[in-house]
Scaffold this motif. Structure first.
Motif, PDB file in Angstrom:
ATOM      1  N   UNK A 104       0.488  -1.139   0.296  1.00 17.07           N
ATOM      2  CA  UNK A 104      -0.128  -0.058  -0.168  1.00 17.07           C
ATOM      3  C   UNK A 104       1.188   1.497  -0.157  1.00 17.07           C
ATOM      4  N   UNK A 105       1.142   2.413  -1.593  1.00 15.80           N
ATOM      5  CA  UNK A 105       1.717   3.361  -1.492  1.00 15.80           C
ATOM      6  C   UNK A 105       1.317   4.517  -0.330  1.00 15.80           C
ATOM      7  N   UNK A 106       0.219   4.568  -0.401  1.00 18.38           N
ATOM      8  CA  UNK A 106      -0.776   5.681   0.608  1.00 18.38           C
ATOM      9  C   UNK A 106       0.176   4.924   2.176  1.00 18.38           C
ATOM     10  N   UNK A 107      -0.121   3.875   2.821  1.00 18.34           N
ATOM     11  CA  UNK A 107       0.056   3.524   4.006  1.00 18.34           C
ATOM     12  C   UNK A 107       1.951   4.099   4.246  1.00 18.34           C
ATOM     13  N   UNK A 108       2.946   3.300   3.410  1.00 10.83           N
ATOM     14  CA  UNK A 108       4.060   3.845   3.460  1.00 10.83           C
ATOM     15  C   UNK A 108       4.212   5.227   3.506  1.00 10.83           C
ATOM     16  N   UNK A 109       4.111   5.570   2.694  1.00  9.51           N
ATOM     17  CA  UNK A 109       4.143   7.467   3.179  1.00  9.51           C
ATOM     18  C   UNK A 109       3.636   7.757   4.105  1.00  9.51           C
ATOM     19  N   UNK A 110       2.565   7.084   4.891  1.00  7.39           N
ATOM     20  CA  UNK A 110       2.875   7.688   6.219  1.00  7.39           C
ATOM     21  C   UNK A 110       3.448   6.897   7.255  1.00  7.39           C
ATOM     22  N   UNK A 111       3.874   6.099   7.566  1.00  7.72           N
ATOM     23  CA  UNK A 111       4.366   5.178   7.444  1.00  7.72           C
ATOM     24  C   UNK A 111       5.994   5.366   6.775  1.00  7.72           C
ATOM     25  N   UNK A 112       6.743   5.199   6.874  1.00  5.49           N
ATOM     26  CA  UNK A 112       8.687   4.931   6.449  1.00  5.49           C
ATOM     27  C   UNK A 112       8.487   4.103   6.646  1.00  5.49           C
ATOM     28  N   UNK A 113       9.972   3.453   5.677  1.00  6.67           N
ATOM     29  CA  UNK A 113      10.884   2.157   6.307  1.00  6.67           C
ATOM     30  C   UNK A 113      11.941   2.986   5.824  1.00  6.67           C
ATOM     31  N   UNK A 114      12.902   2.145   6.980  1.00  6.17           N
ATOM     32  CA  UNK A 114      14.387   2.564   6.863  1.00  6.17           C
ATOM     33  C   UNK A 114      15.156   3.266   4.911  1.00  6.17           C
ATOM     34  N   UNK A 115      14.741   2.134   4.063  1.00 11.22           N
ATOM     35  CA  UNK A 115      15.007   3.091   3.148  1.00 11.22           C
ATOM     36  C   UNK A 115      14.455   2.873   2.615  1.00 11.22           C
TER      37      UNK A 115
END
Length: 317
Positions: A211-222
């Motif tokens: 989920x790219x929206x979720x990723x932008x709200x909850x970023x990973x290390x890389x």
């Protein structure tokens, strides 16, 4: 690279076509006993009929991706009700499955946020198993379980992610193997990042829905592109095209909330990144305006140089 787009549950293009009409348990108990089953069947029949209408709409628009409503059967898993929703509707379930196959639609389910395997409370896990089995049974009644998925989130962290993830792996052991075989996991917007979700998927041999929206709200290390190849690899066991959830923020203040439509500018950078992997993918649009948002986004993305719309619901680059 081919990209198919789809939408979730309801169609706003159709009049009064909700496949999620329901009856509360309170209302159910207020009915005379002799009327209760009739009411459950009445609502279920309507939901199945509306789903059929939506499938025909998908066929008309050449949309090959559709998420079925989890609320097709009211009170299906309520401990005081749990009724036989197959026998009265054998024909209807099979008809839906036949249409899905005929129209070449990739169908899926996404149970609600309470279906999780991280809770320390046994009854929560028991209910999660019951809900996953309920979703599997619906796919089975339609005869499409082999090519469908049931997608969930990992769940909460309960103050200790490491301990909770250990509990997730332990609790997941009670899920029937045939149900686990078609489940997927999705990164979320608050707790488990892309990196953490991917690690769980790899350990359990479960495909990952990005989920790219979720990723932008909850970023990973890389950066996200560092994980894409590994995410795509999780789908190899099912021999299915990777699925990606697409939406955009309602506003800067309400960043986690889904907007009515999808801002093409929000997803364009990711879309272009995908091109470098030359990987076919399916986009599930999670905007509030459902099919209207999906059809608007495919028009917007098709204006990018080199992108060609090849059907009502698919692009090629």
């Amino acid at each position: 690279m081919k990209v198919r787009l789809g939408f979730v549950a309801n169609s706003l293009s159709l009049w009064d076509a909700s496949p999620a009409k329901t009856i509360t348990y309170k209302r159910y108990t207020e009915l005379p006993k002799e009327e209760r089953m009739d009411r459950l069947q009445e609502v279920t029949r309507l939901n199945l009929e509306h789903t059929k209408r939506i499938l025909y709409l998908c066929a008309a628009h050449e949309i090959e991706l559709y998420r079925l409503s989890s609320s097709l059967v009211p009170l299906a898993t309520h401990p005081e009700v749990e009724w036989d929703f197959h026998t009265p509707f054998k024909k209807e379930w099979r008809e839906l499955g036949d249409l899905i196959k005929k129209f070449g639609i990739r169908a899926s389910f996404h149970p609600n946020q309470f279906t999780l395997f991280t809770s320390p409370r046994q009854h929560v896990t028991d209910n999660a198993v019951k809900d996953m089995v309920y979703h599997y049974r619906m796919l089975e009644y339609m005869g499409i379980e082999d090519h469908s998925v049931i997608n969930i989130h990992i769940g909460g962290s309960y103050g200790d992610k490491e301990e909770t993830l250990g509990r997730f792996h332990e609790n997941l052991k009670v899920l029937p193997t045939h149900v686990k075989e078609i489940m997927t996991l999705e990164n979320d917007d608050k707790t488990y990042t892309v990196e953490e979700t991917l690690a769980v998927c790899q350990k359990e041999n479960i495909p990952m829905v990005l989920d790219i929206h979720h990723h932008e709200a909850n970023l990973s290390e890389r950066p996200l592109e560092d994980y894409l190849e590994a995410i795509f690899a999780t789908w190899e066991k099912r021999d299915l095209v990777p699925k990606i959830h697409i939406s955009s923020p309602k506003s800067e203040k309400a960043f986690r909330s889904h907007a009515d439509l999808v801002d093409a500018g929000f997803v364009e950078g990711f879309f272009k990144t995908l091109k470098t992997f030359d990987q076919d993918v399916d986009f599930m649009i999670e905007a509030k305006h459902k099919d209207l948002a999906m059809l608007k986004l495919i028009e917007d993305l098709s204006t990018i140089r080199g992108v060609k719309r090849i059907s009502g619901g698919a692009l090629e680059w």
